[in-house]
Design a protein around this motif. Structure first.
Motif, mmCIF file in Angstrom:
data_model
loop_
_atom_site.group_PDB
_atom_site.id
_atom_site.type_symbol
_atom_site.label_atom_id
_atom_site.label_comp_id
_atom_site.label_asym_id
_atom_site.label_seq_id
_atom_site.Cartn_x
_atom_site.Cartn_y
_atom_site.Cartn_z
ATOM 1 N N ARG A 1 39.653 24.254 6.930
ATOM 2 C CA ARG A 1 40.664 23.285 6.470
ATOM 3 C C ARG A 1 41.807 23.883 5.867
ATOM 4 N NH1 ARG A 1 42.599 20.502 2.627
ATOM 5 N NH2 ARG A 1 41.242 21.343 1.073
ATOM 6 N N ARG A 2 41.299 24.934 4.917
ATOM 7 C CA ARG A 2 42.626 25.641 4.200
ATOM 8 C C ARG A 2 43.400 26.409 5.362
ATOM 9 N NH1 ARG A 2 38.535 26.637 0.280
ATOM 10 N NH2 ARG A 2 37.749 28.640 1.323
ATOM 11 N N TYR A 3 42.573 27.074 6.307
ATOM 12 C CA TYR A 3 43.420 27.691 7.289
ATOM 13 C C TYR A 3 44.365 27.115 8.124
ATOM 14 C CZ TYR A 3 43.990 30.005 11.874
ATOM 15 O OH TYR A 3 44.539 30.385 12.941
ATOM 16 N N ILE A 4 43.935 25.917 8.473
ATOM 17 C CA ILE A 4 44.972 24.706 9.004
ATOM 18 C C ILE A 4 46.111 24.099 8.259
ATOM 19 C CG2 ILE A 4 45.003 22.705 10.125
ATOM 20 C CD1 ILE A 4 41.965 22.954 11.099
ATOM 21 N N PHE A 5 45.544 24.003 6.973
ATOM 22 C CA PHE A 5 46.664 23.756 5.949
ATOM 23 C C PHE A 5 47.781 24.556 5.753
ATOM 24 C CE2 PHE A 5 48.342 23.889 1.553
ATOM 25 C CZ PHE A 5 49.044 22.704 1.547
ATOM 26 N N VAL B 1 47.964 24.163 17.384
ATOM 27 C CA VAL B 1 49.075 24.245 18.268
ATOM 28 C C VAL B 1 48.989 22.981 19.326
ATOM 29 C CG1 VAL B 1 49.593 25.483 20.655
ATOM 30 C CG2 VAL B 1 49.067 26.932 18.607
ATOM 31 N N SER B 2 47.941 22.545 19.564
ATOM 32 C CA SER B 2 48.033 21.232 20.291
ATOM 33 C C SER B 2 48.795 19.898 19.535
ATOM 34 C CB SER B 2 46.695 20.775 20.634
ATOM 35 O OG SER B 2 46.587 19.441 21.544
ATOM 36 N N ASP B 3 48.284 19.911 18.112
ATOM 37 C CA ASP B 3 48.825 18.722 17.245
ATOM 38 C C ASP B 3 50.285 18.938 17.088
ATOM 39 O OD1 ASP B 3 48.462 16.539 15.417
ATOM 40 O OD2 ASP B 3 49.424 18.146 13.875
ATOM 41 N N TYR B 4 50.954 20.359 17.055
ATOM 42 C CA TYR B 4 52.327 20.696 17.104
ATOM 43 C C TYR B 4 53.230 20.432 18.224
ATOM 44 C CZ TYR B 4 56.554 23.420 16.688
ATOM 45 O OH TYR B 4 58.133 23.615 16.896
ATOM 46 N N ARG B 5 52.517 20.664 19.322
ATOM 47 C CA ARG B 5 53.155 20.270 20.541
ATOM 48 C C ARG B 5 53.338 18.535 20.715
ATOM 49 N NH1 ARG B 5 49.788 24.359 24.396
ATOM 50 N NH2 ARG B 5 51.022 26.177 23.978
ATOM 51 N N LYS B 6 52.107 17.896 20.329
ATOM 52 C CA LYS B 6 52.064 16.604 20.389
ATOM 53 C C LYS B 6 53.131 15.809 19.588
ATOM 54 C CE LYS B 6 47.944 15.077 20.394
ATOM 55 N NZ LYS B 6 46.704 14.772 20.001
ATOM 56 N N ALA C 1 40.397 19.637 11.042
ATOM 57 C CA ALA C 1 39.250 20.318 10.613
ATOM 58 C C ALA C 1 37.977 19.366 11.077
ATOM 59 C CB ALA C 1 39.085 20.602 9.225
ATOM 60 N N GLN C 2 38.210 18.153 10.988
ATOM 61 C CA GLN C 2 37.159 17.386 11.699
ATOM 62 C C GLN C 2 37.364 17.469 12.964
ATOM 63 O OE1 GLN C 2 37.746 13.624 10.173
ATOM 64 N NE2 GLN C 2 37.388 13.762 8.105
ATOM 65 N N GLU C 3 38.241 17.471 13.855
ATOM 66 C CA GLU C 3 38.453 17.918 15.098
ATOM 67 C C GLU C 3 37.635 18.945 15.487
ATOM 68 O OE1 GLU C 3 39.439 17.126 19.099
ATOM 69 O OE2 GLU C 3 39.512 15.537 17.499
ATOM 70 N N GLY D 1 50.786 23.007 6.918
ATOM 71 C CA GLY D 1 51.412 22.662 5.554
ATOM 72 C C GLY D 1 51.175 21.098 5.136
ATOM 73 N N ASP D 2 50.422 20.310 5.744
ATOM 74 C CA ASP D 2 50.070 18.950 5.529
ATOM 75 C C ASP D 2 48.582 18.843 5.340
ATOM 76 O OD1 ASP D 2 50.340 16.228 5.207
ATOM 77 O OD2 ASP D 2 50.331 15.945 7.359
ATOM 78 N N GLU D 3 48.133 18.293 4.172
ATOM 79 C CA GLU D 3 46.689 18.270 3.759
ATOM 80 C C GLU D 3 45.944 17.388 4.719
ATOM 81 O OE1 GLU D 3 45.301 18.096 -0.171
ATOM 82 O OE2 GLU D 3 47.087 19.231 -0.794
#
Length: 161
Positions: free
Chosen positions: A19-23, A68-73, A36-38, A27-29
């Motif tokens: 979760r910290r890595y993804i944050f 990356v997928s979330d950013y594209r979406k 992270a759940q995904e 930049g969004d908690e």
């Protein structure tokens, strides 16, 4: 192959760091928690093919792919929203009036449908349920749902065109 105990161990020991890595990447908690759940959902789905040997690098690889997928979406959604905003600014008063009239005709046509047709149609179109989901909720067959929707579309076409 991972069992429930292995998965629980992985989840308990790595969830926060993933979760910290993804944050750090997005930049969004809230997004970080969701992604992270995904990540762990994907690990659970592939648990029969995985072992504990290289799980940590795999978690980070999946996490990076999810970011990356979330950013594209989100990029596509923002572009679409901006495009719609630009198009809505260019609507003429006449087009707006025609739209409002059509909307009123649609509402009247929906009121004239039977309760079963209206319910089925709105579940399909507004709630975006599949025919089998509608059939399950209404305790009817899928064929009955198809028939109701077909009839409703026929009635709406005749009233709106």
């Amino acid at each position: 192959m991972l069992d429930k105990a292995d998965f629980k161990f992985i989840f308990d020991n790595h969830f926060e760091e993933v979760r910290r890595y993804i944050f750090y990447r997005c930049g969004d908690e809230e997004t970080a928690s969701d992604l992270a759940q995904e990540v762990f959902m994907r690990v659970w789905e592939k648990r029969t093919k995985l072992t504990l040997d290289y799980i940590k690098p795999l978690l980070y690889k999946i996490a990076g792919d999810c970011v990356v997928s979330d950013y594209r979406k989100k990029t596509v959604q923002i572009g679409f929203a901006q495009n719609m905003k630009l198009e809505s600014e260019n609507i003429s008063p006449q087009d707006q009036l025609q739209y409002e009239e059509l909307k009123q005709q649609y509402a009247k046509a929906l009121e004239q449908l039977s309760e079963s047709q209206r319910t089925t149609f709105l579940m399909s179109r507004n709630d975006e349920l599949k025919y089998n989901e509608i059939a399950e909720r209404l305790n009817i067959s899928v064929k009955a749902v198809e028939k109701r929707i077909t009839e409703t579309l026929r009635v709406l076409r005749s009233k709106l065109l």
